[in-house]
Motif scaffolding. Structure first.
Motif, PDB file in Angstrom:
ATOM      1  N   TYR A 230       0.770  -1.186  -0.251  1.00 57.09           N
ATOM      2  CA  TYR A 230       0.178  -0.103  -0.096  1.00 57.09           C
ATOM      3  C   TYR A 230       1.002   0.882  -0.025  1.00 57.09           C
ATOM      4  CZ  TYR A 230      -4.475  -2.619   0.447  1.00 57.09           C
ATOM      5  OH  TYR A 230      -5.497  -3.331  -0.321  1.00 57.09           O
ATOM      6  N   TRP A 231       1.946   0.932  -0.070  1.00 52.34           N
ATOM      7  CA  TRP A 231       2.859   2.200  -0.301  1.00 52.34           C
ATOM      8  C   TRP A 231       3.290   2.956  -1.422  1.00 52.34           C
ATOM      9  CZ3 TRP A 231       7.090   2.645   4.108  1.00 52.34           C
ATOM     10  CH2 TRP A 231       6.922   3.928   4.600  1.00 52.34           C
ATOM     11  N   ASN A 232       2.491   1.813  -2.386  1.00 54.45           N
ATOM     12  CA  ASN A 232       3.028   2.302  -3.836  1.00 54.45           C
ATOM     13  C   ASN A 232       2.201   3.099  -4.647  1.00 54.45           C
ATOM     14  OD1 ASN A 232       3.141   1.269  -6.571  1.00 54.45           O
ATOM     15  ND2 ASN A 232       3.016  -0.922  -6.668  1.00 54.45           N
ATOM     16  N   GLU A 233       3.452   4.284  -5.047  1.00 55.35           N
ATOM     17  CA  GLU A 233       2.558   4.897  -4.952  1.00 55.35           C
ATOM     18  C   GLU A 233       1.539   4.808  -6.306  1.00 55.35           C
ATOM     19  OE1 GLU A 233       4.148   9.320  -3.292  1.00 55.35           O
ATOM     20  OE2 GLU A 233       5.144   7.924  -3.587  1.00 55.35           O
ATOM     21  N   ASP A 234       2.180   4.447  -7.086  1.00 60.45           N
ATOM     22  CA  ASP A 234       1.473   3.955  -8.729  1.00 60.45           C
ATOM     23  C   ASP A 234       0.349   3.095  -8.610  1.00 60.45           C
ATOM     24  OD1 ASP A 234       4.037   5.189  -9.879  1.00 60.45           O
ATOM     25  OD2 ASP A 234       4.905   2.962 -10.438  1.00 60.45           O
ATOM     26  N   ALA A 235       0.407   2.330  -7.736  1.00 59.75           N
ATOM     27  CA  ALA A 235      -1.435   1.485  -7.610  1.00 59.75           C
ATOM     28  C   ALA A 235      -2.123   2.330  -6.775  1.00 59.75           C
ATOM     29  CB  ALA A 235      -0.936   0.320  -6.705  1.00 59.75           C
ATOM     30  N   PHE A 236      -1.452   3.393  -5.722  1.00 59.93           N
ATOM     31  CA  PHE A 236      -2.652   3.753  -4.752  1.00 59.93           C
ATOM     32  C   PHE A 236      -2.141   5.211  -4.909  1.00 59.93           C
ATOM     33  CE2 PHE A 236      -2.006  -0.539  -3.536  1.00 59.93           C
ATOM     34  CZ  PHE A 236      -2.948  -1.071  -3.495  1.00 59.93           C
ATOM     35  N   GLY A 237      -1.973   6.038  -5.613  1.00 64.96           N
ATOM     36  CA  GLY A 237      -1.675   7.648  -6.019  1.00 64.96           C
ATOM     37  C   GLY A 237      -0.653   7.540  -4.552  1.00 64.96           C
ATOM     38  N   PRO A 238      -0.097   8.880  -4.153  1.00 69.84           N
ATOM     39  CA  PRO A 238       0.501   9.476  -4.068  1.00 69.84           C
ATOM     40  C   PRO A 238       0.357   9.912  -2.747  1.00 69.84           C
ATOM     41  CG  PRO A 238      -0.298  11.156  -5.131  1.00 69.84           C
ATOM     42  CD  PRO A 238      -0.637   9.314  -5.734  1.00 69.84           C
ATOM     43  N   PHE A 239       1.540  10.345  -1.689  1.00 70.58           N
ATOM     44  CA  PHE A 239       1.048  10.101   0.096  1.00 70.58           C
ATOM     45  C   PHE A 239       0.117  11.063  -0.510  1.00 70.58           C
ATOM     46  CE2 PHE A 239       4.573   7.020   0.581  1.00 70.58           C
ATOM     47  CZ  PHE A 239       3.901   5.814   0.937  1.00 70.58           C
ATOM     48  N   VAL A 240      -0.537  11.827   0.914  1.00 73.86           N
ATOM     49  CA  VAL A 240      -0.805  13.145   0.123  1.00 73.86           C
ATOM     50  C   VAL A 240      -0.349  13.964   1.507  1.00 73.86           C
ATOM     51  CG1 VAL A 240      -3.670  14.337   0.875  1.00 73.86           C
ATOM     52  CG2 VAL A 240      -3.584  11.929  -0.020  1.00 73.86           C
ATOM     53  N   SER A 241       0.097  13.403   2.435  1.00 73.72           N
ATOM     54  CA  SER A 241       0.964  13.882   3.614  1.00 73.72           C
ATOM     55  C   SER A 241       1.817  13.056   4.402  1.00 73.72           C
ATOM     56  CB  SER A 241       0.102  14.623   4.354  1.00 73.72           C
ATOM     57  OG  SER A 241      -0.426  13.746   5.514  1.00 73.72           O
ATOM     58  N   GLU A 242       2.918  13.323   5.615  1.00 74.45           N
ATOM     59  CA  GLU A 242       2.981  12.405   5.940  1.00 74.45           C
ATOM     60  C   GLU A 242       2.362  11.506   6.414  1.00 74.45           C
ATOM     61  OE1 GLU A 242       7.384  10.375   5.876  1.00 74.45           O
ATOM     62  OE2 GLU A 242       6.512  12.066   5.214  1.00 74.45           O
ATOM     63  N   SER A 243       1.501  12.475   7.122  1.00 73.61           N
ATOM     64  CA  SER A 243       0.675  11.829   8.244  1.00 73.61           C
ATOM     65  C   SER A 243       0.372   9.565   7.375  1.00 73.61           C
ATOM     66  CB  SER A 243      -0.054  12.477   8.381  1.00 73.61           C
ATOM     67  OG  SER A 243      -1.409  12.696   7.941  1.00 73.61           O
ATOM     68  N   ASP A 244       0.060  10.717   5.740  1.00 71.24           N
ATOM     69  CA  ASP A 244      -0.702   9.143   5.412  1.00 71.24           C
ATOM     70  C   ASP A 244      -0.223   8.372   4.246  1.00 71.24           C
ATOM     71  OD1 ASP A 244      -2.586   8.339   3.296  1.00 71.24           O
ATOM     72  OD2 ASP A 244      -1.353   8.770   2.099  1.00 71.24           O
ATOM     73  N   LYS A 245       1.634   8.403   5.305  1.00 66.51           N
ATOM     74  CA  LYS A 245       2.288   7.417   4.941  1.00 66.51           C
ATOM     75  C   LYS A 245       2.188   5.583   6.247  1.00 66.51           C
ATOM     76  CE  LYS A 245       6.238   7.319   3.852  1.00 66.51           C
ATOM     77  NZ  LYS A 245       7.809   7.686   3.806  1.00 66.51           N
ATOM     78  N   LEU A 246       1.770   6.513   7.748  1.00 64.54           N
ATOM     79  CA  LEU A 246       1.103   5.273   8.693  1.00 64.54           C
ATOM     80  C   LEU A 246       0.167   4.504   8.663  1.00 64.54           C
ATOM     81  CD1 LEU A 246       2.473   4.811  10.972  1.00 64.54           C
ATOM     82  CD2 LEU A 246       0.420   6.241  12.232  1.00 64.54           C
ATOM     83  N   PRO A 247      -1.256   4.973   8.056  1.00 66.43           N
ATOM     84  CA  PRO A 247      -2.149   4.085   7.648  1.00 66.43           C
ATOM     85  C   PRO A 247      -1.756   2.481   6.635  1.00 66.43           C
ATOM     86  CG  PRO A 247      -2.425   6.080   7.202  1.00 66.43           C
ATOM     87  CD  PRO A 247      -1.153   6.284   7.940  1.00 66.43           C
TER      88      PRO A 247
END
Length: 410
Positions: A230-247
């Protein structure tokens, strides 16, 4: 009658139910999570986990011939039982979204998107067509107007089902066993690897990093068919913010027999993983509680293997005795119990320095006093001691203390 118990603990709810029926249905004091227990004929209680409650509700709402027979949308997080997908498929003309991150805010996002756009990915419907939203941690939503988990409507449905079953001489556990026989071999086991301090944080990060850099090709003896990061930004989109990385710090691995999802805690040095057993090609001839126990045993075995395999990524080894200790106990204490306490326990039994079980319990309590701070450690030792006794029977079986210990552990 069934009980919808608000704001009291489980023991009090059981006491209230003793003279009034065989079940209690409860929610916690803020009315957001559903609890369910069934009193069995021998006086013991069967505790339903969140996955089983979701399965009972979904089946009742969609497939039960005497239920509402709803069609529509079911939403669940990626770590909630795959049984809901089987129910939706059998219901027909319905949809399931089953890959959301953990947390009901993601369910609310789906409903908001449907309300705004009339579409969410492959699903085209309105929020009003929601049948059920669920998460494994006892969260249920059945009303789309409440964009969060809400126990009260779910408990009302369970109370309706309970009343019908009681008239028929059955319990909700009987009902769940029938659902299991109808849908096949589903079971869910969740475990945690507890660690401590800064070293524990590093360890959990190293495990997640290893899963990403070298995704396993085999898990618990089964070939991995697919890995989803789920950290794959190609599959799930770029992180909205640093806090978006945690979930989104989640890796999911799929085989033909089970799905494994690994995610670290964001607040403590703990790694959680979820084992979701799915039906294979072979059919079990076992029925009823035998089937439930068989499936749970399979899922438990897979989870134990995975626990060891995850630890091998950081060069830590733990045996079956340590794995049988509750997950509230941190990894270092599990290893210490296995490596230090177990040999001492065997020696105490064999050398005759202790002859009474009570005295052995006193010694054992002192030996593992820090195992579960603030709590009696002996209940946590029953399963590992039972395992040890099975292995020591041939050598120590003639010793009275050993036989007493085995009886206590079993």
């Amino acid at each position: 009658a069934g009980f919808h118990v608000v704001g009291i603990d489980k023991n009090q709810a059981r006491a209230n139910a003793v003279d009034n029926g065989r079940n209690y249905i409860g929610d916690v004091s803020d009315d957001d999570r559903v609890g369910l227990e069934v009193k069995l004929q021998d006086g013991s209680w069967y505790h339903f986990d969140g996955n089983q409650i979701a399965a009972v509700l979904c089946y009742f709402l969609m497939l039960d011939p005497q239920g509402p027979q709803r069609k529509g949308l079911v939403i669940e997080t990626l770590v909630t039982t795959k049984m809901l997908g089987a129910i939706v498929a059998k219901a027909g003309e319905s949809w399931i979204i089953d890959d959301l991150l953990v947390g009901f805010k993601y369910v609310a996002d789906v409903l908001k998107t449907l309300e705004r756009d009339g579409r969410y990915r492959h699903v085209t419907c309105s929020p009003d067509q929601l049948v059920l939203a669920a998460e494994e941690s006892h969260g249920i939503m059945v009303l789309p107007t409440i964009r969060d988990k809400d126990a009260t409507p779910a408990c009302l449905y369970l109370a309706i089902l309970y009343q019908r079953l009681r008239r028929e001489g059955n319990t909700i556990l009987d009902y769940y066993l029938d659902v299991l026989e109808h849908l096949g071999g589903y079971a869910d086991v969740n475990r945690s690897i507890m660690m401590v301090g800064a070293d524990g944080v590093l360890r959990k990060d190293r495990i997640m990093d290893a899963l990403r850099r070298r995704p396993p090709q085999v898990l618990a003896g089964q070939a991995v068919q697919k890995v989803v990061d789920y950290w794959n930004e190609d599959a799930f989109g770029p992180f909205v913010s640093e806090s978006d990385k945690l979930p989104r710090n989640v890796v999911q691995m799929m085989t033909d027999r089970f799905v494994i999802t690994v995610r670290p805690s964001g607040t403590e040095p703990k790694l959680k993983f979820y084992c979701q057993l799915i039906p294979g090609s072979e059919l079990s001839s076992v029925r009823g509680m035998g089937l439930l126990n068989e499936l749970r045993g399979k899922a438990d075995s897979i989870a134990c293997l995975l626990y060891s395999e995850l630890l091998s990524l950081i060069d830590v080894s733990i045996g079956p005795v340590g794995l049988l200790l509750p997950d509230i106990i941190d990894l270092d204490r599990k290893c210490a119990f296995e490596q230090k306490t177990v040999p001492k326990l065997r020696e105490k039994i064999s050398d005759g320095s202790v002859t009474r079980l009570d005295d052995l319990h006193v010694w054992l309590t002192a030996e593992v006093s820090g195992l579960i701070p603030g709590a009696d450690p002996l209940p946590a030792l029953r399963a590992p001691v039972a395992y040890l006794c099975h292995g020591w029977s041939d050598e120590l079986g003639s010793i009275t203390l050993f036989r007493d210990l085995r009886t206590w552990a079993m």
